[in-house]
Design a protein around this motif. Sequence first.
Motif, short mmCIF file in Angstrom:
data_model
loop_
_atom_site.label_atom_id
_atom_site.label_comp_id
_atom_site.label_asym_id
_atom_site.label_seq_id
_atom_site.Cartn_x
_atom_site.Cartn_y
_atom_site.Cartn_z
N ILE A 27 0.82 -1.23 0.00
CA ILE A 27 0.00 0.00 0.00
C ILE A 27 0.84 1.26 0.00
CG2 ILE A 27 -2.08 -0.97 1.02
CD1 ILE A 27 -1.21 0.15 3.70
N ASP A 28 2.10 1.14 0.37
CA ASP A 28 3.01 2.29 0.34
C ASP A 28 3.52 2.60 -1.07
OD1 ASP A 28 3.50 4.02 2.37
OD2 ASP A 28 5.20 2.94 3.21
N LYS A 68 -15.78 5.11 14.89
CA LYS A 68 -15.55 3.67 14.76
C LYS A 68 -14.72 3.45 13.50
CE LYS A 68 -19.54 1.65 17.08
NZ LYS A 68 -20.67 0.72 16.95
N LEU A 69 -13.62 2.72 13.65
CA LEU A 69 -12.73 2.43 12.52
C LEU A 69 -12.61 0.92 12.34
CD1 LEU A 69 -9.78 4.89 13.31
CD2 LEU A 69 -11.64 5.24 11.68
N GLN A 70 -12.44 0.49 11.10
CA GLN A 70 -12.18 -0.92 10.82
C GLN A 70 -11.32 -1.03 9.57
OE1 GLN A 70 -16.14 -2.55 10.29
NE2 GLN A 70 -15.98 -2.46 8.07
N LYS A 71 -10.59 -2.13 9.51
CA LYS A 71 -9.75 -2.41 8.35
C LYS A 71 -10.55 -3.27 7.37
CE LYS A 71 -5.34 -4.58 7.08
NZ LYS A 71 -4.13 -5.26 7.60
N ASN A 72 -10.69 -2.79 6.15
CA ASN A 72 -11.34 -3.56 5.10
C ASN A 72 -10.28 -4.08 4.15
OD1 ASN A 72 -13.80 -2.98 6.22
ND2 ASN A 72 -14.62 -1.87 4.48
N ILE A 73 -10.40 -5.34 3.80
CA ILE A 73 -9.41 -6.03 2.96
C ILE A 73 -9.88 -6.06 1.51
CG2 ILE A 73 -8.17 -8.22 2.62
CD1 ILE A 73 -7.51 -6.83 5.28
N LYS A 74 -8.98 -5.78 0.62
CA LYS A 74 -9.17 -5.87 -0.84
C LYS A 74 -10.47 -5.20 -1.28
CE LYS A 74 -8.09 -8.85 -4.69
NZ LYS A 74 -7.82 -10.20 -5.18
N THR A 75 -10.57 -3.93 -0.99
CA THR A 75 -11.73 -3.11 -1.33
C THR A 75 -11.49 -2.38 -2.64
OG1 THR A 75 -12.13 -2.73 1.02
CG2 THR A 75 -13.19 -1.22 -0.49
N SER A 76 -12.52 -2.25 -3.45
CA SER A 76 -12.38 -1.46 -4.67
C SER A 76 -13.35 -0.29 -4.61
CB SER A 76 -12.68 -2.29 -5.92
OG SER A 76 -12.53 -1.48 -7.07
N LEU A 85 -7.92 -0.86 3.22
CA LEU A 85 -8.27 0.48 3.68
C LEU A 85 -8.66 0.47 5.15
CD1 LEU A 85 -10.81 1.65 0.93
CD2 LEU A 85 -8.54 2.58 1.29
N ILE A 86 -8.50 1.61 5.78
CA ILE A 86 -9.16 1.88 7.05
C ILE A 86 -10.40 2.69 6.69
CG2 ILE A 86 -9.07 3.17 9.22
CD1 ILE A 86 -7.41 0.66 9.33
N VAL A 87 -11.56 2.23 7.15
CA VAL A 87 -12.81 2.95 6.92
C VAL A 87 -13.46 3.23 8.27
CG1 VAL A 87 -13.17 1.95 4.63
CG2 VAL A 87 -14.18 0.84 6.62
N GLY A 88 -14.39 4.17 8.28
CA GLY A 88 -15.05 4.48 9.54
C GLY A 88 -16.26 5.36 9.40
N GLU A 89 -16.91 5.52 10.52
CA GLU A 89 -18.08 6.39 10.65
C GLU A 89 -17.98 7.12 11.99
OE1 GLU A 89 -20.05 6.95 8.19
OE2 GLU A 89 -19.46 5.27 6.90
N TYR A 90 -18.86 8.08 12.22
CA TYR A 90 -18.73 8.90 13.42
C TYR A 90 -20.07 9.41 13.93
CZ TYR A 90 -19.00 12.59 9.89
OH TYR A 90 -19.40 13.39 8.84
N GLN A 91 -20.04 9.85 15.18
CA GLN A 91 -21.19 10.50 15.82
C GLN A 91 -20.64 11.74 16.54
OE1 GLN A 91 -22.54 8.85 19.54
NE2 GLN A 91 -24.69 9.30 19.05
N TYR A 92 -21.30 12.88 16.34
CA TYR A 92 -20.88 14.11 16.99
C TYR A 92 -22.06 14.69 17.75
CZ TYR A 92 -18.81 18.73 17.68
OH TYR A 92 -18.31 19.87 18.24
N ILE A 93 -21.83 14.91 19.05
CA ILE A 93 -22.84 15.52 19.93
C ILE A 93 -22.24 16.81 20.46
CG2 ILE A 93 -24.12 15.27 22.09
CD1 ILE A 93 -24.05 12.22 21.58
N SER A 118 -5.81 5.07 3.22
CA SER A 118 -4.70 4.19 3.59
C SER A 118 -3.35 4.87 3.40
CB SER A 118 -4.74 2.90 2.76
OG SER A 118 -4.58 3.20 1.38
N LEU A 119 -3.34 6.19 3.31
CA LEU A 119 -2.07 6.90 3.11
C LEU A 119 -1.26 6.85 4.40
CD1 LEU A 119 -0.21 8.64 1.35
CD2 LEU A 119 -1.45 10.64 2.17
#
Length: 198
Positions: A27-28, A68-76, A85-93, A118-119
């Motif tokens: 990935i580098d 919340k973060l998670q590693k997804n493998i072989k994503t297009s 990739l590292i992907v995620g979602e969030y909540q802001y209060i 993934s940089l």
Amino acid sequence: MRNYIYSALFFILLNNSCKAQNPILDIDTPKDNFIGVKGAYYKDTKNVLNGYDGTYLYTSGNTSLKIKLQKNIKTSMNNFYYEDLIVGEYQYIENGVEKVNTLSKLTSTSNNNSISGSLILTGTEFGCKDCKPDEKRLRLGITSSPNFGEMDVRKTTVNGKAAILVVFWWTGPIAVKAGDPMPKPAVIKAGTYTMIKQ
């Protein structure tokens, strides 16, 4: 019998030639003009993306940010190449009022997450003055429709607990048509957040 042997040999050679056309790269590996190699798999061969998975929380009074973060493998993301990739979602209060919550969008099959990337940044590269020379951290993209920005994520510990230090900044709204009003700014304020792993 000879036909079966020739057929088997043909399929073995075909399979090997297909594999050669779809290289596995770290990935580098730089992507020319951010395009990448068609059919390639940019794989986390050194496991640099490991250890970011989980739920992280920042609190200040009655304002909180959960990611919340998670590693997804072989994503297009673009059907041109694949990548880990590292992907995620969030909540802001803010002041006790939930301003945004995308946490339910986080699934292992989604390729349209609010946070992704993934940089890998090393050492003091791009502004981390107190990073060690070989320390790795991530630069991820973030969207808060119609705004988009970036975030640097650095592993750390706080009072013996795993944590991340996140720096957010917004680079702009998604294209606005001439004559349309400018969109509201993103709800998460730009800045630095220390987030404890839950």
